[in-house]
Design a protein around this motif. Structure first.
Motif, PDB file in Angstrom:
ATOM      1  N   CYS A 235       5.724  -0.862  13.321  1.00  0.00           N
ATOM      2  CA  CYS A 235       5.070  -2.116  12.936  1.00  0.00           C
ATOM      3  C   CYS A 235       3.605  -1.837  12.673  1.00  0.00           C
ATOM      4  N   ALA A 236       3.136  -2.297  11.513  1.00  0.00           N
ATOM      5  CA  ALA A 236       1.715  -2.177  11.191  1.00  0.00           C
ATOM      6  C   ALA A 236       0.997  -3.379  11.794  1.00  0.00           C
ATOM      7  N   ASP A 237       0.275  -3.143  12.869  1.00  0.00           N
ATOM      8  CA  ASP A 237      -0.558  -4.186  13.493  1.00  0.00           C
ATOM      9  C   ASP A 237       0.208  -5.518  13.611  1.00  0.00           C
ATOM     10  N   GLY A 238      -0.221  -6.561  12.870  1.00  0.00           N
ATOM     11  CA  GLY A 238       0.394  -7.886  12.975  1.00  0.00           C
ATOM     12  C   GLY A 238       1.863  -7.916  12.579  1.00  0.00           C
ATOM     13  N   GLY A 239       2.384  -6.842  11.986  1.00  0.00           N
ATOM     14  CA  GLY A 239       3.822  -6.747  11.699  1.00  0.00           C
ATOM     15  C   GLY A 239       4.649  -6.890  12.977  1.00  0.00           C
TER      16      GLY A 239
ATOM     17  N   MET B  67      -5.345  -3.257  15.288  1.00  0.00           N
ATOM     18  CA  MET B  67      -5.043  -4.162  16.409  1.00  0.00           C
ATOM     19  C   MET B  67      -5.873  -5.448  16.395  1.00  0.00           C
ATOM     20  N   ASP B  68      -6.245  -5.892  15.187  1.00  0.00           N
ATOM     21  CA  ASP B  68      -6.972  -7.161  15.158  1.00  0.00           C
ATOM     22  C   ASP B  68      -6.048  -8.345  14.870  1.00  0.00           C
ATOM     23  N   SER B  69      -4.759  -8.071  14.644  1.00  0.00           N
ATOM     24  CA  SER B  69      -3.827  -9.168  14.359  1.00  0.00           C
ATOM     25  C   SER B  69      -2.695  -9.276  15.378  1.00  0.00           C
ATOM     26  N   VAL B  70      -2.263  -8.154  15.933  1.00  0.00           N
ATOM     27  CA  VAL B  70      -1.137  -8.213  16.879  1.00  0.00           C
ATOM     28  C   VAL B  70      -1.589  -8.912  18.161  1.00  0.00           C
TER      29      VAL B  70
ATOM     30  N   GLY C 235       3.898 -10.078  -2.591  1.00  0.00           N
ATOM     31  CA  GLY C 235       4.033 -11.529  -2.607  1.00  0.00           C
ATOM     32  C   GLY C 235       3.094 -12.239  -1.658  1.00  0.00           C
ATOM     33  N   GLY C 236       1.996 -11.602  -1.310  1.00  0.00           N
ATOM     34  CA  GLY C 236       1.054 -12.265  -0.413  1.00  0.00           C
ATOM     35  C   GLY C 236      -0.352 -12.216  -0.982  1.00  0.00           C
ATOM     36  N   ARG C 237      -1.314 -11.811  -0.154  1.00  0.00           N
ATOM     37  CA  ARG C 237      -2.694 -11.698  -0.610  1.00  0.00           C
ATOM     38  C   ARG C 237      -2.811 -10.558  -1.610  1.00  0.00           C
ATOM     39  N   PHE C 238      -3.524 -10.808  -2.734  1.00  0.00           N
ATOM     40  CA  PHE C 238      -3.565  -9.802  -3.802  1.00  0.00           C
ATOM     41  C   PHE C 238      -4.283  -8.534  -3.344  1.00  0.00           C
ATOM     42  N   ASP C 239      -5.366  -8.664  -2.542  1.00  0.00           N
ATOM     43  CA  ASP C 239      -6.062  -7.440  -2.087  1.00  0.00           C
ATOM     44  C   ASP C 239      -5.122  -6.586  -1.236  1.00  0.00           C
ATOM     45  N   HIS C 240      -4.289  -7.250  -0.394  1.00  0.00           N
ATOM     46  CA  HIS C 240      -3.329  -6.494   0.405  1.00  0.00           C
ATOM     47  C   HIS C 240      -2.272  -5.830  -0.491  1.00  0.00           C
ATOM     48  N   GLU C 241      -1.788  -6.578  -1.478  1.00  0.00           N
ATOM     49  CA  GLU C 241      -0.751  -6.021  -2.371  1.00  0.00           C
ATOM     50  C   GLU C 241      -1.268  -4.771  -3.085  1.00  0.00           C
TER      51      GLU C 241
ATOM     52  N   GLY D 298      -3.782  -2.936  -2.120  1.00  0.00           N
ATOM     53  CA  GLY D 298      -3.951  -1.897  -1.085  1.00  0.00           C
ATOM     54  C   GLY D 298      -2.629  -1.204  -0.793  1.00  0.00           C
ATOM     55  N   ASN D 299      -1.547  -1.988  -0.770  1.00  0.00           N
ATOM     56  CA  ASN D 299      -0.230  -1.403  -0.504  1.00  0.00           C
ATOM     57  C   ASN D 299       0.195  -0.474  -1.646  1.00  0.00           C
ATOM     58  N   ILE D 300      -0.075  -0.903  -2.886  1.00  0.00           N
ATOM     59  CA  ILE D 300       0.252  -0.046  -4.036  1.00  0.00           C
ATOM     60  C   ILE D 300      -0.600   1.220  -4.005  1.00  0.00           C
TER      61      ILE D 300
ATOM     62  N   THR E   1      -6.194   1.041   5.486  1.00  0.00           N
ATOM     63  CA  THR E   1      -5.390  -0.131   5.855  1.00  0.00           C
ATOM     64  C   THR E   1      -4.377   0.247   6.941  1.00  0.00           C
ATOM     65  N   ASP E   2      -3.812  -0.786   7.557  1.00  0.00           N
ATOM     66  CA  ASP E   2      -2.805  -0.534   8.597  1.00  0.00           C
ATOM     67  C   ASP E   2      -1.574   0.157   8.005  1.00  0.00           C
ATOM     68  N   LEU E   3      -1.214  -0.186   6.761  1.00  0.00           N
ATOM     69  CA  LEU E   3      -0.078   0.506   6.137  1.00  0.00           C
ATOM     70  C   LEU E   3      -0.396   1.988   5.981  1.00  0.00           C
ATOM     71  N   HIS E   4      -1.602   2.281   5.506  1.00  0.00           N
ATOM     72  CA  HIS E   4      -2.047   3.672   5.358  1.00  0.00           C
ATOM     73  C   HIS E   4      -1.908   4.412   6.699  1.00  0.00           C
TER      74      HIS E   4
ATOM     75  N   VAL F   7       7.145  -2.304   9.083  1.00  0.00           N
ATOM     76  CA  VAL F   7       7.127  -3.764   8.962  1.00  0.00           C
ATOM     77  C   VAL F   7       5.672  -4.228   8.896  1.00  0.00           C
ATOM     78  N   LEU F   8       5.341  -4.939   7.820  1.00  0.00           N
ATOM     79  CA  LEU F   8       3.966  -5.419   7.635  1.00  0.00           C
ATOM     80  C   LEU F   8       3.827  -6.863   8.121  1.00  0.00           C
ATOM     81  N   ASN F   9       2.594  -7.353   8.094  1.00  0.00           N
ATOM     82  CA  ASN F   9       2.316  -8.694   8.609  1.00  0.00           C
ATOM     83  C   ASN F   9       2.514  -9.759   7.532  1.00  0.00           C
ATOM     84  N   GLN F  10       3.752  -9.908   7.128  1.00  0.00           N
ATOM     85  CA  GLN F  10       4.163 -10.923   6.165  1.00  0.00           C
ATOM     86  C   GLN F  10       5.514 -11.428   6.618  1.00  0.00           C
ATOM     87  N   ARG F  11       5.920 -12.628   6.143  1.00  0.00           N
ATOM     88  CA  ARG F  11       7.243 -13.145   6.501  1.00  0.00           C
ATOM     89  C   ARG F  11       8.298 -12.058   6.281  1.00  0.00           C
TER      90      ARG F  11
HETATM   91  N1  LIG Z   1      -0.579 -11.273   2.623  1.00  0.00           N
HETATM   92  C1  LIG Z   1      -0.204  -9.981   2.594  1.00  0.00           C
HETATM   93  N2  LIG Z   1       0.324  -9.432   1.468  1.00  0.00           N
HETATM   94  C2  LIG Z   1       0.714  -8.136   1.445  1.00  0.00           C
HETATM   95  N3  LIG Z   1       0.587  -7.295   2.497  1.00  0.00           N
HETATM   96  C3  LIG Z   1       0.059  -7.786   3.616  1.00  0.00           C
HETATM   97  C4  LIG Z   1      -0.352  -9.142   3.741  1.00  0.00           C
HETATM   98  N4  LIG Z   1      -0.845  -9.343   4.980  1.00  0.00           N
HETATM   99  C5  LIG Z   1      -0.753  -8.164   5.613  1.00  0.00           C
HETATM  100  N5  LIG Z   1      -0.210  -7.217   4.800  1.00  0.00           N
HETATM  101  C6  LIG Z   1       0.051  -5.828   5.132  1.00  0.00           C
HETATM  102  O1  LIG Z   1       0.313  -5.733   6.517  1.00  0.00           O
HETATM  103  C7  LIG Z   1      -0.618  -4.821   7.133  1.00  0.00           C
HETATM  104  C8  LIG Z   1      -0.977  -5.356   8.495  1.00  0.00           C
HETATM  105  O2  LIG Z   1      -1.493  -6.651   8.328  1.00  0.00           O
HETATM  106  P1  LIG Z   1      -2.632  -7.237   9.268  1.00  0.00           P
HETATM  107  O3  LIG Z   1      -2.784  -8.697   8.987  1.00  0.00           O
HETATM  108  O4  LIG Z   1      -2.329  -6.822  10.643  1.00  0.00           O
HETATM  109  O5  LIG Z   1      -3.881  -6.423   8.680  1.00  0.00           O
HETATM  110  P2  LIG Z   1      -5.428  -6.671   8.861  1.00  0.00           P
HETATM  111  O6  LIG Z   1      -6.078  -5.357   8.762  1.00  0.00           O
HETATM  112  O7  LIG Z   1      -5.647  -7.483  10.083  1.00  0.00           O
HETATM  113  O8  LIG Z   1      -5.783  -7.518   7.577  1.00  0.00           O
HETATM  114  P3  LIG Z   1      -7.101  -8.331   7.277  1.00  0.00           P
HETATM  115  O9  LIG Z   1      -8.081  -7.995   8.355  1.00  0.00           O
HETATM  116  O10 LIG Z   1      -7.526  -7.865   5.926  1.00  0.00           O
HETATM  117  O11 LIG Z   1      -6.647  -9.761   7.251  1.00  0.00           O
HETATM  118  C9  LIG Z   1      -1.779  -4.708   6.148  1.00  0.00           C
HETATM  119  O12 LIG Z   1      -2.395  -3.439   6.224  1.00  0.00           O
HETATM  120  C10 LIG Z   1      -1.091  -4.886   4.811  1.00  0.00           C
HETATM  121  O13 LIG Z   1      -0.527  -3.646   4.397  1.00  0.00           O
END
Ligand SMILES: Nc1ncnc2c1ncn2[C@@H]1O[C@H](COP(=O)(O)OP(=O)(O)OP(=O)(O)O)[C@@H](O)[C@H]1O
Ligand SMILES: Cc1ncc(C[n+]2csc(CCO)c2C)c(N)n1
Length: 297
Positions: A50-54, A104-107, A162-168, A170-172, A132-135, A29-33
């Motif tokens: 759960c990946a960090d803020g997930g 652990m910068d978001s949870v 469907g969120g931030r493009f850099d995260h998307e 990164g996920n791909i 990344t946290d997903l990695h 579970v990632l940090n998105q809705r």
């Molecule tokens: N807007 C988003 N779109 C797509 N994936 C996301 C988004 N936000 C978070 N994620 C995914 O969820 C994981 C955990 O998110 P989290 O916000 O905890 O990461 P983060 O390392 O704190 O991000 P950052 O510091 O870049 O904001 C990320 O590694 C990413 O895979």
């Protein structure tokens, strides 16, 4: 060349079939809705991370997917955990992550404390600011899965698109980094998975929940030759590359798609929005609970 079969049967109720052993699932579970079918994926998974803020999303949003149990808004609640409605605590007990891993910068600390108390394993990887946290979570699953079980394992990633493009992106990239693992990136709208060129691919379409819109996209490099069957615009030894042709807005016309390519491709397919998966909901919870908790609405 070996054939790899792909199917979104994780979005359907578990009905025994003759199609051989079903995959075993891990859910990240990632940090998105949270996608609305998260409870269904949760139930099917044997490992939930759960990946960090997930973890905040599971804590805050999962109770909201069970509206009849959620008698007040958890996010806006000023109440302490002890005084929150028993139903919310019950949902949180039932949906306890096995692991929370990340930098652990978001949870939130209260979320870590809550789940740690329930026995969730907390893995602090804050020393690594290059992955990344997903990695980190996929690496955890790889390290904890015996090699023999890896070929039968499918990792479902909720909230990846469907969120931030850099995260998307990164996920791909994680699909490419772990190209021998089966990983499916999911949002409410669609899925993405990698079709490595080392295999031929057969994609079984679950037409009650997915399609018809789909795409085949070269990743990392142009693809000199791709051949498909089952699509409205099939490819026949066709070259695809950015700056030239890529296959977007294609349509599945068969229940079985085949893809063969000389380099790696992404496969994407849309989810249907109007399907009310009553059967799925009934399987998941007692009759007294909300009938539309996990529907593809
Ligand atoms: N807007 C988003 N779109 C797509 N994936 C996301 C988004 N936000 C978070 N994620 C995914 O969820 C994981 C955990 O998110 P989290 O916000 O905890 O990461 P983060 O390392 O704190 O991000 P950052 O510091 O870049 O904001 C990320 O590694 C990413 O895979
Ligand atoms: C070239 C380069 N670009 C970005 C980052 C930053 N970064 C990438 S993954 C990550 C962890 C996110 O939880 C962070 C901070 C880096 N290290 N190297």
């Amino acid at each position: 060349m070996d054939v790899t079969t792909h199917s979104s049967s994780f979005l359907l109720p578990s009905i025994p079939t003759d199609n051989g052993p079903s995959p075993s699932y891990a859910l990240i579970v990632l940090n998105q809705r949270l996608p609305r079918f998260t409870p269904l994926l949760w139930t099917k998974a044997r490992l939930r991370i759960c990946a960090d803020g997930g973890a905040n999303r599971v804590f805050d949003e999962l109770p909201q997917l069970f509206p009849r149990e959620n008698v007040q808004d958890v996010r806006n609640s000023k109440l302490s955990l002890e005084s929150q409605p028993i139903d919310i605590l019950d949902v949180r007990d039932r949906y306890k992550p096995d692991v929370i891993k990340g930098d652990m910068d978001s949870v939130r600390q209260e979320v870590i404390d809550f789940y740690a108390n329930l026995g969730t394993k907390i893995v602090d990887a804050s020393d690594d600011q290059d992955t990344t946290d997903l990695h980190k979570c996929v690496a955890y699953i790889c390290d904890s899965t015996p090699n023999l079980e890896k070929s039968n394992l499918c990792i479902l990633v909720a909230g990846a698109l469907g969120g931030r493009f850099d995260h998307e992106i990164g996920n791909i990239n994680v699909l490419c980094l772990f190209s021998t693992m089966r990983i499916v990136l999911l949002s409410d709208d669609c899925l993405i998975l990698l079709l490595p060129s080392t295999h031929c691919h057969e994609i079984l379409i679950q037409s009650s929940v997915e399609g018809p819109h789909c795409g085949l996209i070269p990743i990392g490099m142009p693809s000199k030759r791709t051949t498909t069957t089952g699509l409205k615009w099939d490819l026949s030894d066709t070259e695809m590359r950015f700056g030239g042709l890529i296959s977007t807005s294609n349509i599945v016309i068969g229940e079985r798609i085949t893809v063969q390519s000389v380099s790696d491709l992404l496969w994407t397919i849309s989810f249907k929005k109007h399907i009310l998966q009553d059967e799925v909901c009934n399987l998941l919870m007692p009759k007294s609970h909300s009938p539309n908790c996990c529907c593809l609405l």
